[in-house]
Motif scaffolding. Structure first.
Motif, PDB file in Angstrom:
ATOM      1  N   ILE A 101      53.080  57.756  -5.120  1.00 51.33           N
ATOM      2  CA  ILE A 101      54.089  57.661  -4.054  1.00 51.33           C
ATOM      3  C   ILE A 101      55.425  57.226  -4.656  1.00 51.33           C
ATOM      4  CG2 ILE A 101      54.773  56.373  -1.993  1.00 51.33           C
ATOM      5  CD1 ILE A 101      51.726  56.257  -1.296  1.00 51.33           C
ATOM      6  N   GLY A 102      55.386  56.245  -5.537  1.00 51.90           N
ATOM      7  CA  GLY A 102      56.619  55.820  -6.212  1.00 51.90           C
ATOM      8  C   GLY A 102      57.231  56.937  -7.025  1.00 51.90           C
ATOM      9  N   TRP A 103      56.384  57.689  -7.726  1.00 54.95           N
ATOM     10  CA  TRP A 103      56.854  58.826  -8.536  1.00 54.95           C
ATOM     11  C   TRP A 103      57.575  59.851  -7.672  1.00 54.95           C
ATOM     12  CZ3 TRP A 103      53.728  63.631  -8.606  1.00 54.95           C
ATOM     13  CH2 TRP A 103      54.251  64.603  -9.473  1.00 54.95           C
ATOM     14  N   VAL A 104      57.010  60.151  -6.498  1.00 57.93           N
ATOM     15  CA  VAL A 104      57.625  61.155  -5.619  1.00 57.93           C
ATOM     16  C   VAL A 104      58.958  60.665  -5.080  1.00 57.93           C
ATOM     17  CG1 VAL A 104      57.362  62.456  -3.467  1.00 57.93           C
ATOM     18  CG2 VAL A 104      55.431  62.244  -5.032  1.00 57.93           C
ATOM     19  N   TYR A 105      59.037  59.396  -4.712  1.00 57.96           N
ATOM     20  CA  TYR A 105      60.330  58.861  -4.259  1.00 57.96           C
ATOM     21  C   TYR A 105      61.378  58.985  -5.368  1.00 57.96           C
ATOM     22  CZ  TYR A 105      58.860  56.934   0.237  1.00 57.96           C
ATOM     23  OH  TYR A 105      58.434  56.798   1.531  1.00 57.96           O
ATOM     24  N   ALA A 106      60.982  58.782  -6.605  1.00 57.47           N
ATOM     25  CA  ALA A 106      61.920  58.942  -7.715  1.00 57.47           C
ATOM     26  C   ALA A 106      62.360  60.397  -7.854  1.00 57.47           C
ATOM     27  CB  ALA A 106      61.273  58.459  -9.014  1.00 57.47           C
ATOM     28  N   LEU A 107      61.404  61.323  -7.735  1.00 56.61           N
ATOM     29  CA  LEU A 107      61.743  62.747  -7.794  1.00 56.61           C
ATOM     30  C   LEU A 107      62.705  63.130  -6.673  1.00 56.61           C
ATOM     31  CD1 LEU A 107      58.264  64.417  -8.521  1.00 56.61           C
ATOM     32  CD2 LEU A 107      60.167  64.148 -10.120  1.00 56.61           C
ATOM     33  N   ALA A 108      62.535  62.492  -5.522  1.00 57.01           N
ATOM     34  CA  ALA A 108      63.371  62.810  -4.358  1.00 57.01           C
ATOM     35  C   ALA A 108      64.733  62.136  -4.414  1.00 57.01           C
ATOM     36  CB  ALA A 108      62.642  62.397  -3.080  1.00 57.01           C
ATOM     37  N   GLY A 109      65.026  61.425  -5.520  1.00 60.27           N
ATOM     38  CA  GLY A 109      66.321  60.796  -5.667  1.00 60.27           C
ATOM     39  C   GLY A 109      66.442  59.469  -4.945  1.00 60.27           C
ATOM     40  N   LYS A 110      65.312  58.764  -4.781  1.00 59.92           N
ATOM     41  CA  LYS A 110      65.320  57.473  -4.103  1.00 59.92           C
ATOM     42  C   LYS A 110      64.736  56.407  -5.040  1.00 59.92           C
ATOM     43  CE  LYS A 110      64.715  59.717   0.399  1.00 59.92           C
ATOM     44  NZ  LYS A 110      63.849  59.834   1.604  1.00 59.92           N
ATOM     45  N   PRO A 111      65.456  56.059  -6.102  1.00 58.42           N
ATOM     46  CA  PRO A 111      64.903  55.123  -7.095  1.00 58.42           C
ATOM     47  C   PRO A 111      64.621  53.738  -6.535  1.00 58.42           C
ATOM     48  CG  PRO A 111      67.239  55.512  -7.490  1.00 58.42           C
ATOM     49  CD  PRO A 111      66.809  56.516  -6.454  1.00 58.42           C
ATOM     50  N   GLY A 112      65.426  53.282  -5.587  1.00 63.15           N
ATOM     51  CA  GLY A 112      65.196  51.970  -5.000  1.00 63.15           C
ATOM     52  C   GLY A 112      63.864  51.915  -4.271  1.00 63.15           C
ATOM     53  N   LYS A 113      63.591  52.951  -3.499  1.00 62.92           N
ATOM     54  CA  LYS A 113      62.321  53.027  -2.781  1.00 62.92           C
ATOM     55  C   LYS A 113      61.169  53.143  -3.769  1.00 62.92           C
ATOM     56  CE  LYS A 113      60.042  53.537   1.165  1.00 62.92           C
ATOM     57  NZ  LYS A 113      59.977  52.473   2.187  1.00 62.92           N
ATOM     58  N   ALA A 114      61.367  53.915  -4.821  1.00 59.81           N
ATOM     59  CA  ALA A 114      60.325  54.089  -5.834  1.00 59.81           C
ATOM     60  C   ALA A 114      59.965  52.744  -6.469  1.00 59.81           C
ATOM     61  CB  ALA A 114      60.791  55.063  -6.906  1.00 59.81           C
ATOM     62  N   LYS A 115      60.983  51.961  -6.865  1.00 56.45           N
ATOM     63  CA  LYS A 115      60.724  50.661  -7.491  1.00 56.45           C
ATOM     64  C   LYS A 115      60.011  49.721  -6.532  1.00 56.45           C
ATOM     65  CE  LYS A 115      64.635  50.870 -10.697  1.00 56.45           C
ATOM     66  NZ  LYS A 115      65.951  50.278 -11.045  1.00 56.45           N
ATOM     67  N   SER A 116      60.400  49.764  -5.256  1.00 60.44           N
ATOM     68  CA  SER A 116      59.779  48.910  -4.265  1.00 60.44           C
ATOM     69  C   SER A 116      58.290  49.193  -4.140  1.00 60.44           C
ATOM     70  CB  SER A 116      60.466  49.105  -2.915  1.00 60.44           C
ATOM     71  OG  SER A 116      59.793  48.378  -1.898  1.00 60.44           O
ATOM     72  N   ILE A 117      57.938  50.480  -4.087  1.00 61.43           N
ATOM     73  CA  ILE A 117      56.525  50.879  -3.970  1.00 61.43           C
ATOM     74  C   ILE A 117      55.752  50.438  -5.205  1.00 61.43           C
ATOM     75  CG2 ILE A 117      54.976  52.874  -3.969  1.00 61.43           C
ATOM     76  CD1 ILE A 117      56.148  52.389  -1.241  1.00 61.43           C
ATOM     77  N   LEU A 118      56.313  50.647  -6.375  1.00 62.60           N
ATOM     78  CA  LEU A 118      55.624  50.315  -7.621  1.00 62.60           C
ATOM     79  C   LEU A 118      55.435  48.810  -7.770  1.00 62.60           C
ATOM     80  CD1 LEU A 118      57.280  52.905 -10.004  1.00 62.60           C
ATOM     81  CD2 LEU A 118      54.964  52.964  -9.089  1.00 62.60           C
ATOM     82  N   TYR A 119      56.440  48.026  -7.362  1.00 58.84           N
ATOM     83  CA  TYR A 119      56.293  46.581  -7.464  1.00 58.84           C
ATOM     84  C   TYR A 119      55.227  46.063  -6.492  1.00 58.84           C
ATOM     85  CZ  TYR A 119      60.517  46.258 -10.323  1.00 58.84           C
ATOM     86  OH  TYR A 119      61.433  46.388 -11.337  1.00 58.84           O
ATOM     87  N   GLU A 120      55.149  46.691  -5.313  1.00 58.34           N
ATOM     88  CA  GLU A 120      54.159  46.286  -4.322  1.00 58.34           C
ATOM     89  C   GLU A 120      52.746  46.596  -4.799  1.00 58.34           C
ATOM     90  OE1 GLU A 120      55.064  48.210  -0.676  1.00 58.34           O
ATOM     91  OE2 GLU A 120      56.987  47.172  -0.413  1.00 58.34           O
ATOM     92  N   SER A 121      52.597  47.722  -5.521  1.00 51.96           N
ATOM     93  CA  SER A 121      51.258  48.145  -5.947  1.00 51.96           C
ATOM     94  C   SER A 121      50.805  47.357  -7.174  1.00 51.96           C
ATOM     95  CB  SER A 121      51.236  49.644  -6.254  1.00 51.96           C
ATOM     96  OG  SER A 121      52.086  49.945  -7.338  1.00 51.96           O
TER      97      SER A 121
END
Length: 242
Positions: free
Chosen positions: A222-242
């Motif tokens: 999920i974090g990877w896809v947010y990064a692909l979609a140009g949302k690095p902040g959301k990606a980092k948030s998901i990865l830190y939570e997991s």
């Protein structure tokens, strides 16, 4: 009976099912310490815990290797034991030549075993022989058409071969038969991501995560896809939570 029951649980690569598989194989070994197949089942379950991120590979793969050795000491002509050794070679040691040799031996000993053909398909994909890989996983599917892991991995093999549209078609077919197949949903998420269908990919990963009780790879994906979609902040948030 315990061995077959364990394999049924093992075919679903979710943590709760894998724990049940381990219990069945351990009970089988307690009843008959010379039943080599039970050692291969337990080895494969430890391997699955490592491959899917439920446990650190460095913790579970040495246990798998020791169990394989025990199975081979009991019966060095047991196809499943050679296949289990190939699994360790592929997913932990990264010894491709050894894995290929073991799988050839396993197929010659038991050409009717679906998981052996499935792992041979994985090996052929790793070494870039995708047409042969697809043929092998098709053999596995023909041998065990209702296996949730075999059918899902036909789609995975098309993903590795960079044929995302075929992968999507295959995985949709799996979900028509088995709507709760979290492995198929996870792989479908990968294909959607490669096709740029980011919202659909995230939906698939979330469903896989819920069905399995928190599949580790799903959160990372999920974090990877947010990064692909140009949302690095959301990606980092998901990865830190997991």
């Amino acid at each position: 009976h315990l061995y077959l029951k364990g394999r049924s649980f093992w075919h679903r690569r979710y943590e709760g099912f894998l724990q049940k598989a381990m219990e069945c194989f351990e009970q089988a070994i307690q009843k008959d310490p010379h039943f080599a197949l039970a050692y291969t089942g337990l080895a494969d379950t430890y391997g699955s815990l490592g491959v899917w991120g439920w446990s650190p590979p460095s913790k579970v793969f040495p246990k798998a290797a020791a169990l394989v050795q025990k199975a081979l000491e009991i019966d060095d002509k047991l196809a499943e034991a050679h296949a289990s050794q190939a699994m360790v070679n592929m997913f932990y040691d990264w010894e491709w030549a050894s894995a290929g040799s073991r799988l050839e031996r396993a197929i010659s000993l038991n050409p009717g075993c679906a998981p052996i053909h499935l792992w041979n398909g994985h090996y052929l994909s790793i070494v870039g022989r995708f047409d042969e890989a697809i043929a092998e996983v098709r053999k596995a599917q023909d041998l065990d058409p209702l296996s949730p892991i075999v059918s899902a991995n036909v789609g995975w093999t098309f993903i590795l071969a960079a044929d995302q549209n075929r992968a999507v078609d295959e995985l949709h077919g799996v979900l028509e038969i088995d709507p709760h197949n979290a492995t198929a949903r996870f792989y479908l998420g990968l294909s959607y991501a490669e096709l740029g269908r980011f919202d659909a990919a995230i939906e698939m990963f979330q469903e896989a995560r819920q069905t399995t009780g928190g599949m580790p790879w799903s959160a990372e994906s999920i974090g990877w896809v947010y990064a692909l979609a140009g949302k690095p902040g959301k990606a980092k948030s998901i990865l830190y939570e997991s």
